[in-house]
Design an enzyme around this catalytic site. Structure first.
Site, PDB file in Angstrom:
ATOM      1  N   ASP A   1     -10.382  -9.160   7.870  1.00  0.00           N
ATOM      2  CA  ASP A   1     -12.066  -8.836   7.188  1.00  0.00           C
ATOM      3  C   ASP A   1     -12.435 -10.391   7.315  1.00  0.00           C
ATOM      4  O   ASP A   1     -13.714 -10.402   7.976  1.00  0.00           O
ATOM      5  CB  ASP A   1     -11.783  -8.405   6.045  1.00  0.00           C
TER       6      ASP A   1
ATOM      7  N   TYR B   1       0.529  -1.158  -0.111  1.00  0.00           N
ATOM      8  CA  TYR B   1      -0.002   0.080   0.015  1.00  0.00           C
ATOM      9  C   TYR B   1       0.741   1.326   0.123  1.00  0.00           C
ATOM     10  O   TYR B   1       0.205   2.316  -0.138  1.00  0.00           O
ATOM     11  CB  TYR B   1      -0.858  -0.104   0.966  1.00  0.00           C
TER      12      TYR B   1
ATOM     13  N   ASP C   1      -1.936 -18.298   2.802  1.00  0.00           N
ATOM     14  CA  ASP C   1      -3.144 -19.185   2.178  1.00  0.00           C
ATOM     15  C   ASP C   1      -3.590 -20.180   3.106  1.00  0.00           C
ATOM     16  O   ASP C   1      -4.778 -20.367   3.351  1.00  0.00           O
ATOM     17  CB  ASP C   1      -2.781 -19.739   0.789  1.00  0.00           C
TER      18      ASP C   1
ATOM     19  N   ASP D   1      -4.818  -7.012   5.871  1.00  0.00           N
ATOM     20  CA  ASP D   1      -6.295  -6.243   5.613  1.00  0.00           C
ATOM     21  C   ASP D   1      -7.085  -7.499   5.331  1.00  0.00           C
ATOM     22  O   ASP D   1      -8.433  -7.306   5.787  1.00  0.00           O
ATOM     23  CB  ASP D   1      -5.885  -5.373   4.396  1.00  0.00           C
TER      24      ASP D   1
ATOM     25  N   LYS E   1       4.228 -15.242   3.462  1.00  0.00           N
ATOM     26  CA  LYS E   1       4.392 -16.045   2.067  1.00  0.00           C
ATOM     27  C   LYS E   1       5.733 -16.404   1.734  1.00  0.00           C
ATOM     28  O   LYS E   1       6.116 -16.071   0.604  1.00  0.00           O
ATOM     29  CB  LYS E   1       3.455 -15.477   0.949  1.00  0.00           C
TER      30      LYS E   1
END
Ligand code: NAD
Length: 356
Positions: free
Chosen positions: A251, A139, A223, A247, A189
């Site tokens: 959620d 971001y 994942d 992020d 990751k």
């Protein structure tokens, strides 16, 4: 005692939910002999309308001079077509950066009275915290949209991390875990990304350097983490992860509690000043109808009292008042179930106020 609070109501349901939270803070102030001095500031769509920019310099100044910041939510369809730096969300990213708020803390706790709202079959005792890095990664990295040498429109975003950005967020996670069940899972990751390999190395370095004797640290690929949150959320205590992964995972985790309208968050930096906001957005579909659930915002003020204002007892009062209102059957539309009383946003605010 006086505490200066910057208040950013924002857009959509922002003003409605913040109003309820401010009433509760004022009552808490009377009980604890504290005067909360509210300074109102503009950010997001309303700031674009009134000043031409999503984060006016005056707002940054007001926030920097406050003990803490309370935010409703920003954004809405009216401003969706603006240029990247003229969108309401640019205000959010800007204020996080300006205040150096690198750690976003999102507790995900299923309140007993709402266990029926959890979409999982076996929903008992979900209680975890996601610690998301907030001012690094994709971001904030270098980005560009351009036409390549073959005439194709091309875009990239860079996910970059510095060692110190990783170690400081890891320390926040270790500190929080030492106040809880002592289990930290670092999500990355590392099988694919260089930034994740550095992330993993530094998190472990920080862990061994500081002898967190009673803590347990393990790694999980993002994942797998997305899947495990649904398969067995009880295995998580504190999750620490980079900005983009955090992020998405936060959620996902929020839905384990049944509604976005229940979850508070804190964004913290080096000092005590923090920014407190519900995790949901401005909900334009129900804005101005007095229907929104104000509890995430009210619970955000409890986090503010705990983390920034050193008022732990007052924070507990608010959390208990929310529990009591829910136990008495008070529900807004998003968490309504049969046999409960359907309340508007302002009625729910009053119901919590009565429990304090
Ligand atoms: P949203 O969180 O605003 O809404 C998603 C759904 O949840 C909607 O159906 C909404 O009615 C419902 N909802 C959200 N909060 C609720 C509450 N307190 N009570 C009852 N129902 C609630 O997400 P969205 O629709 O994707 O985004 C709307 C706008 O908010 C967009 O402009 C987006 O960019 C912005 N946004 C802002 C923030 C922020 O300010 N931190 C965060 C996320 C999205």
């Amino acid at each position: 005692m006086t505490k200066n609070i910057a208040v950013i109501k924002g857009d959509g349901i922002g003003p409605e939910i913040v109003e309820q939270a401010l009433k509760i803070l004022s009552k808490i102030g009377e009980r604890y002999n504290t005067h909360f001095n509210f300074s109102y500031a503009l950010m997001g769509g309303i700031a674009i309308d009134e000043t031409g920019e999503p984060l006016p310099a005056e707002t940054v100044e007001i926030c920097k001079n406050s003990d803490s910041v309370l935010l409703g939510a920003v954004g809405g369809p009216k401003w969706d077509k603006g240029e990247g730096n003229l969108r309401p969300e640019a205000g959010l990213l800007g204020i996080r950066k300006a205040l150096g708020l690198f750690a976003n803390i999102r507790p995900v706790k299923l309140i007993d009275a709402l266990s029926g709202a959890c979409p999982l079959k076996d929903s008992q005792k979900i209680d975890l915290i996601i610690v998301r890095e907030l001012i690094g990664g994709a971001y904030f990295g270098k980005r560009e949209t351009y036409i390549d040498e073959n005439g194709h429109r091309t875009a990239y975003d860079t996910m970059a991390y510095k060692d110190y950005e990783i170690s400081r967020i890891a320390k926040v996670a270790f500190r929080l875990a030492s106040l809880r069940r002592g289990k930290v899972i670092s999500v990355d990751k590392a099988n694919v990304l260089d930034s994740s390999r550095l992330w993993r190395e530094i998190v472990h370095q920080e862990f061994s350097k500081n002898e967190y004797k009673n803590l347990e640290l393990s790694d999980m690929l993002v994942d797998n983490a997305a899947m495990q949150l649904i398969r067995n959320p009880r295995q998580f205590d504190v999750v620490v992860t980079e900005n983009l992964f955090g992020d998405i995972l936060s959620d996902e985790a929020s839905m384990l509690t049944g509604s976005l309208g229940m979850l508070p968050s804190a964004s913290l930096g080096v000092g005590l000043c923090g920014l407190y906001e519900p995790i949901h957005g401005s909900a334009p579909d129900i804005a101005g109808q007095d229907k929104a659930n104000p509890l995430a915002t009210i619970l955000s003020t409890a986090m503010m009292l705990r983390f920034s204002l050193n008022m732990e007892a007052a924070a507990n009062d608010i959390e208990k008042a929310v529990d009591s209102a829910l136990n008495k059957g008070c529900r807004t539309a998003d968490i309504m179930s049969s046999g409960m009383s359907l309340l508007s946003c302002s009625e729910m605010g009053k119901a919590v106020l009565n429990e304090i």
